[in-house]
Design an enzyme around this catalytic site. Structure first.
Site, PDB file in Angstrom:
ATOM      1  N   LYS A 179      -7.683   3.665  10.623  1.00  0.00           N
ATOM      2  CA  LYS A 179      -8.423   1.997  10.676  1.00  0.00           C
ATOM      3  C   LYS A 179      -8.863   1.608   9.419  1.00  0.00           C
ATOM      4  O   LYS A 179      -9.916   0.691   9.444  1.00  0.00           O
ATOM      5  CB  LYS A 179      -9.367   1.869  11.987  1.00  0.00           C
ATOM      6  CG  LYS A 179      -8.816   2.261  13.538  1.00  0.00           C
ATOM      7  CD  LYS A 179      -7.436   2.015  13.628  1.00  0.00           C
ATOM      8  CE  LYS A 179      -7.154   0.532  13.918  1.00  0.00           C
ATOM      9  NZ  LYS A 179      -5.723   0.437  14.069  1.00  0.00           N
ATOM     10  N   THR A 180      -8.584   2.140   8.175  1.00  0.00           N
ATOM     11  CA  THR A 180      -9.184   1.736   7.166  1.00  0.00           C
ATOM     12  C   THR A 180      -8.214   1.064   6.217  1.00  0.00           C
ATOM     13  O   THR A 180      -8.433   0.694   5.100  1.00  0.00           O
ATOM     14  CB  THR A 180      -9.936   2.920   6.341  1.00  0.00           C
ATOM     15  OG1 THR A 180      -8.723   4.037   6.040  1.00  0.00           O
ATOM     16  CG2 THR A 180     -11.098   3.562   7.089  1.00  0.00           C
ATOM     17  N   GLY A 181      -7.119   1.009   6.696  1.00  0.00           N
ATOM     18  CA  GLY A 181      -5.894   0.516   5.844  1.00  0.00           C
ATOM     19  C   GLY A 181      -4.786   1.419   5.188  1.00  0.00           C
ATOM     20  O   GLY A 181      -4.096   1.438   4.373  1.00  0.00           O
ATOM     21  N   THR A 182      -4.959   2.504   6.235  1.00  0.00           N
ATOM     22  CA  THR A 182      -4.123   3.625   5.382  1.00  0.00           C
ATOM     23  C   THR A 182      -2.450   3.479   5.734  1.00  0.00           C
ATOM     24  O   THR A 182      -1.739   3.647   4.615  1.00  0.00           O
ATOM     25  CB  THR A 182      -4.276   5.049   6.342  1.00  0.00           C
ATOM     26  OG1 THR A 182      -4.104   4.784   7.612  1.00  0.00           O
ATOM     27  CG2 THR A 182      -5.706   5.643   6.023  1.00  0.00           C
ATOM     28  N   THR A 183      -2.159   2.762   6.624  1.00  0.00           N
ATOM     29  CA  THR A 183      -0.761   1.990   6.829  1.00  0.00           C
ATOM     30  C   THR A 183      -0.233   1.213   5.727  1.00  0.00           C
ATOM     31  O   THR A 183       0.726   1.456   5.061  1.00  0.00           O
ATOM     32  CB  THR A 183      -0.496   1.347   8.103  1.00  0.00           C
ATOM     33  OG1 THR A 183      -1.052   2.112   9.077  1.00  0.00           O
ATOM     34  CG2 THR A 183       0.875   1.362   8.430  1.00  0.00           C
TER      35      THR A 183
ATOM     36  N   SER B 165     -12.546  -1.567  14.881  1.00  0.00           N
ATOM     37  CA  SER B 165     -11.288  -1.715  15.022  1.00  0.00           C
ATOM     38  C   SER B 165     -10.553  -0.558  15.583  1.00  0.00           C
ATOM     39  O   SER B 165      -9.419  -0.722  16.325  1.00  0.00           O
ATOM     40  CB  SER B 165     -10.786  -1.282  13.433  1.00  0.00           C
ATOM     41  OG  SER B 165      -9.466  -1.384  13.357  1.00  0.00           O
TER      42      SER B 165
ATOM     43  N   LYS C 266      -1.225  -3.973  13.175  1.00  0.00           N
ATOM     44  CA  LYS C 266      -1.987  -3.805  11.836  1.00  0.00           C
ATOM     45  C   LYS C 266      -2.509  -5.082  11.400  1.00  0.00           C
ATOM     46  O   LYS C 266      -1.693  -5.870  11.278  1.00  0.00           O
ATOM     47  CB  LYS C 266      -1.371  -2.828  10.822  1.00  0.00           C
ATOM     48  CG  LYS C 266      -0.709  -1.839  11.356  1.00  0.00           C
ATOM     49  CD  LYS C 266      -1.763  -0.438  11.231  1.00  0.00           C
ATOM     50  CE  LYS C 266      -1.278   0.463  11.997  1.00  0.00           C
ATOM     51  NZ  LYS C 266      -2.083   1.729  11.958  1.00  0.00           N
ATOM     52  N   GLY C 267      -3.867  -5.266  11.395  1.00  0.00           N
ATOM     53  CA  GLY C 267      -4.231  -6.733  11.200  1.00  0.00           C
ATOM     54  C   GLY C 267      -4.295  -7.313  12.485  1.00  0.00           C
ATOM     55  O   GLY C 267      -3.853  -8.555  12.501  1.00  0.00           O
TER      56      GLY C 267
ATOM     57  N   TYR D  42      -8.917 -10.172  16.817  1.00  0.00           N
ATOM     58  CA  TYR D  42      -9.669  -9.658  17.976  1.00  0.00           C
ATOM     59  C   TYR D  42     -10.974 -10.581  17.775  1.00  0.00           C
ATOM     60  O   TYR D  42     -11.491 -10.734  16.728  1.00  0.00           O
ATOM     61  CB  TYR D  42      -9.798  -8.569  18.120  1.00  0.00           C
ATOM     62  CG  TYR D  42     -10.048  -7.487  17.098  1.00  0.00           C
ATOM     63  CD1 TYR D  42     -11.182  -7.504  16.214  1.00  0.00           C
ATOM     64  CD2 TYR D  42      -8.964  -6.882  16.652  1.00  0.00           C
ATOM     65  CE1 TYR D  42     -11.328  -6.686  15.259  1.00  0.00           C
ATOM     66  CE2 TYR D  42      -8.824  -6.054  15.440  1.00  0.00           C
ATOM     67  CZ  TYR D  42     -10.177  -5.910  14.801  1.00  0.00           C
ATOM     68  OH  TYR D  42     -10.274  -5.156  13.706  1.00  0.00           O
TER      69      TYR D  42
END
Ligand code: A3P
Length: 882
Positions: free
Chosen positions: A617-621, A715, A836-837, A840
């Site tokens: 959940k830190t932007g790895t994808t 997240s 992703k992104g 919510y």
């Protein structure tokens, strides 16, 4: 025959040269003829390898214990001492070693002995500050060792006071080695103690005190006669009843003045019973140059730790004879050798109940020797029931050379048929691969074929994790096959004759008498030895070696030797060392021997050069996707099981082995081509991941991304809700993060997954114990969101990758998505999927407040860590700390 042949040619020479008035020419011709005849005879015997067997008998074990010599000992040999304390002990079973310098020799040997005995220890360089000795009112060490006792005596008052107080309060003993000095001392007092030393002495004849309560491994009653190594012995003298000698020696040069004078017994190790200051000590007058001192050191550790650092006296022994039927003509076993083997087995089993030699056969080589050796083969088979048996490969081939499993199966089936036809038992469940090939590094096809054909449950190797140093060899379990560590006794296929033993017969002798082989038994509770067929023919060196060492062990130790068939032995091993069950896969390319037994179809270029380790959940994808746009960066193939990520180093996938991991990467065209990488976001906080990753990929670069741990936790919670996780749907975020340890398990699990990865400093420190900071890049996740082009630039510099790609034209902000997305060839944008992104509601303030406090100490540690690494503090961290 050889002697006869030589005599014939000598006769010819004599006749020619003793004739009346022999001319020089005739004499020379005769000498030439003599030489040629001798060469022909010699080469005949050498080519048939019969030279030695004709002219000599194999050596016989000649070792005798001296312990029957009652004159030399005061009392009968005492029963084995049990080192236990009556009171409750409050210390950890660990040794603190004060070394003189980081590199000092004896200190290194002390550590090696502790490692070989699997005793935990910590090293401190003496003279520096004292390490912390207690932890929550529990002692951290059971025994303190001073490589140089002087360092203890000359400690500053404050530290010495603390250390002595610790020893008294926690009943912790001290072992000290009292070194010789450049200047020779005679009767010098040890500072502060009623104990006097003389130094730099040459001694002989080593006697043990049979009534010493320290002796446990060491058997009282034996005497080592002869000069002791080194001329730098220290001896002790005292009248104080606190001291008792553990061992004595005599001066090498003693000149009696009167006829009544006898050579004195000089104490070379003394035990301090602690009557003077309440501290028990054992002081050695020399280091480990004398073989017995390692044993006495271990006994002292056991005694002073009140038995917390003593180990069972039972030792298990299994002697494998690999390559039965294999071997060059002229080096194999003959019927007489087989009889000698049987007789030796009987003699050994009178000491090691139930002992059997364990014979590993390769049927293809049956009857490939000389006529007599073929009879030897038959003699082995006629006596098949007297031995234990295990299959080698049919043709003694290296399994790793065959990637085709059906070849291996076929090969094994032939050996199986051979066993059936010749009455060899087939149910041992044990096998050994020729040349250790395929066991480690693992060749999966071998494991599979072993299972299918032989139902193998146990094997052994010297290669895990590495051949050297042997004290670190360990076992592991893979695909339900137990792999035992194997020891070498120093005999290899080519060691046929005593005098050709590398380093000479004396070297083998010293290995037996207190050297390497002797200590293998002392250190390893389970010993699986590797020997070869040729070691039992020729000089029968293996029989000589094992019978001698067993006898020597009997004389000098209280070890109880036993044996077990391989399957039971392996079960015993993993009962003793359950922590070894799980393997650690080490990079095969970093060990020449491993590389030599690794399939040529495999290459370390098929392993990643960098890892994106998370956390989730830190932007790895996003990073993964952007990296994959680079022409030379290539990611792993997606895994259907774990949502694209391989997740090898954590969890159960690790046990699928290296071949499984490598199957996720393309076979490289050349080593400088593709830059392989893998992203598994769960790696970041996995306890074992840094150790495992480093074992396999020590040179890999690591990339981690960080955002505020509060945002990361939220997240994850939203992610779980989106995946219809019932717990996440049932509880509010605040309820999840504030759940206590009495909460239902599912709630605690969710809480842990929300909170734990965000303890960044703790996880990073773990990675940094394995990898240097230069191999780690920390990306600010907020920067990745706001300016991915800048991040990609820095990242390429970090990797030192070519070509350098400017991502300006490849990434574009998509207002609808609210994030940067890939620019397609059609000039539109391709964003990450809906998951992703996500959109919510914002995090509720109460939860935010709670988490700010929850992460405070971890965030402080992170900011210190970043400062230490000379990295910038991200804005989110400043905000969380404000
Ligand atoms: P949210 O979905 O909670 O906003 P990971 O891939 O490690 O699971 O991280 C997912 C997070 O990556 C998303 O969390 C989002 O905030 C962040 N992210 C960063 N850059 C992104 C991008 N370009 N597109 C989509 N999400 C991105």
């Amino acid at each position: 025959m050889v002697v006869e042949g030589s005599a014939v040619s000598q006769n010819i020479l004599n006749r020619f040269c003793s004739a009346s008035q022999p001319t020089i020419k005739r004499c020379l011709a005769a000498a030439l003829l003599f030489g040629v005849v001798s060469m022909v005879i010699l080469s005949y015997y050498v080519s048939n390898n019969q030279w030695h067997s004709v002219i000599r008998e194999p050596p016989q074990p000649s070792f005798r214990c001296h312990s029957h010599n009652k004159r030399l000992i005061k009392s009968n040999i005492s029963a084995t001492n049990i080192h236990t304390a009556s009171g409750k002990l409050r210390f950890d079973p660990k040794v603190l070693v004060f070394m003189e310098t980081q590199y000092s020799r004896l200190g290194k040997h002390i550590c090696e002995v502790l490692e070989a005995s699997r005793i935990k220890y910590k090293v401190e360089v003496a003279g520096k500050s004292l390490p912390l000795l207690t932890n929550h009112d529990k002692g951290k060490y059971a025994v303190i060792v001073f490589e140089n006792y002087e360092k203890y005596l000359s400690m500053n008052k404050w530290n010495r006071g603390l250390l002595d107080k610790y020893c008294v309060e926690y009943s912790v003993g001290i072992i000290g080695f009292v070194p010789s000095k450049e200047e020779t001392f005679v009767g010098a007092q040890l500072k502060g103690f009623p104990l006097f030393i003389s130094t730099n002495l040459k001694l002989k004849d080593y006697y043990l005190n049979p009534s010493s309560s320290i002796l446990r491994l060491t058997r009282a009653g034996e005497v080592h006669f002869g000069a002791l190594p080194a001329g730098d012995w220290t001896i002790f003298k005292t009248n104080d009843s606190s001291y008792e000698a553990l061992a004595w020696a005599r001066p090498q040069h003693f000149v009696p003045i009167s006829s009544e004078d006898v050579s004195p017994f000089l104490p070379v190790i003394v035990q301090d019973h602690g009557l003077f200051d309440g501290i028990h000590r054992v002081l050695f007058g020399n280091g480990f140059k004398f073989w017995l001192h390692k044993l006495l050191f271990l006994d002292s550790v056991s005694f002073l730790s009140h038995g917390k650092l003593s180990f069972p006296l039972r030792r298990y022994l299994l002697i494998d004879i690999d390559d039965i039927f294999v071997g060059e003509k002229g080096t194999r076993m003959k019927p007489a050798d087989v009889q000698a083997l049987l007789q030796a087995q009987e003699r050994i089993s009178s000491i090691v109940p139930g002992f059997h030699f364990n014979l590993g056969f390769s049927g293809k080589h049956y009857h490939r020797g000389t006529e007599e050796e073929n009879e030897g083969d038959d003699e082995l088979l006629e006596n098949a029931v007297s031995f234990w048996w295990f299959p080698h490969m049919w043709g003694h081939t290296k399994p790793h050379l065959f990637n085709n499993i059906s070849y291996l199966e076929d090969n094994m089936n032939r050996n199986y048929q051979f066993a059936k036809e010749h009455g060899i038992p087939t149910d041992s469940g044990y096998s050994v691969a020729p040349h250790h090939s395929g066991v480690y590094p693992v060749h999966e096809q071998l494991y599979e074929a072993w299972k299918r054909v032989w139902n193998i449950r146990v094997t052994s190797t010297e290669e895990y994790p590495h051949l050297h140093p042997s004290r670190f060899r360990r076992g592991f379990i893979h695909r339900n096959i137990m792999v035992l560590p194997r020891q070498t006794c120093g005999l290899y296929t080519h060691n046929l004759f005593m005098e050709r033993y590398p380093g000479g017969a004396a070297r083998l002798e010293s290995s037996i008498r207190g050297g390497d082989l002797f200590y293998q038994f002392v250190f390893n509770p389970i010993n699986v030895f590797m020997t070869h067929l040729s070691n039992y023919g020729n000089d029968r060196l293996a029989l000589y070696t094992f019978e001698s060492v067993i006898k020597f062990l009997q004389c000098w130790t209280n070890l109880q030797l036993s044996t077990l068939p391989p399957l039971q032995l392996a079960e015993k091993y993993f009962q003793m060392f359950p922590e070894e069950s799980n393997p650690v896969w080490v990079n095969p390319c970093l060990d020449k021997r491993h590389l030599a037994i690794w399939s040529s179809k495999k290459s370390c270029d098929q392993l990643p050069k960098f890892l994106v380790i998370g956390p989730q959940k830190t932007g790895t994808t996003a990073l993964y996707t952007f990296l994959s746009m680079h022409p030379t960066i290539v990611s792993n193939y997606p895994s259907a099981e774990t949502f694209e990520e391989v997740q090898f180093f954590n969890g159960k996938n690790y046990f699928k082995g290296l071949d499984w991991y490598m199957s996720f990467f393309p076979v490289p065209i050349n080593s400088t081509g593709n830059y392989l990488f893998e992203k598994s976001a769960t790696y970041f906080d996995g306890d074992l991941v840094p150790l495992r990753a480093h074992a396999l990929l020590p040179h890999a670069k690591l990339v981690t991304i960080m955002i505020s741990p509060i945002r990361r936790a939220y997240s994850w919670y939203q992610h779980m809700r989106a995946h219809k996780d019932t717990t996440a749907l049932k509880y509010e975020f605040y309820e999840v993060v504030t759940a206590n340890d009495k909460a239902p398990k599912n709630l605690r699990d969710l809480r842990n997954r929300c909170l734990n990865p965000g303890l960044y400093a703790q996880h990073l420190e773990r990675w940094l114990t394995f990898y240097p900071p230069s191999q780690l890049m920390i990306i600010d996740g907020e920067e990745l969101k706001a300016d991915p082009v800048a991040v990609m630039n820095k990242f390429q510099q970090f990797l030192k990758i070519t070509p350098f790609v400017d991502f300006t034209n490849h990434l574009r902000y998509d207002p609808q998505k609210g994030f940067y997305c890939q620019v397609t060839q059609q000039n539109s944008t391709k964003c990450l999927g809906r998951n992703k992104g996500r959109h919510y509601p914002p995090i509720d303030l109460l939860a935010q407040k709670f988490l700010k406090i929850f992460y405070l100490s971890s965030n402080i540690a992170l900011s210190k860590l970043l400062t230490r690494l000379r990295l910038p503090i991200p804005q989110w961290l400043e905000d969380d700390l404000s």
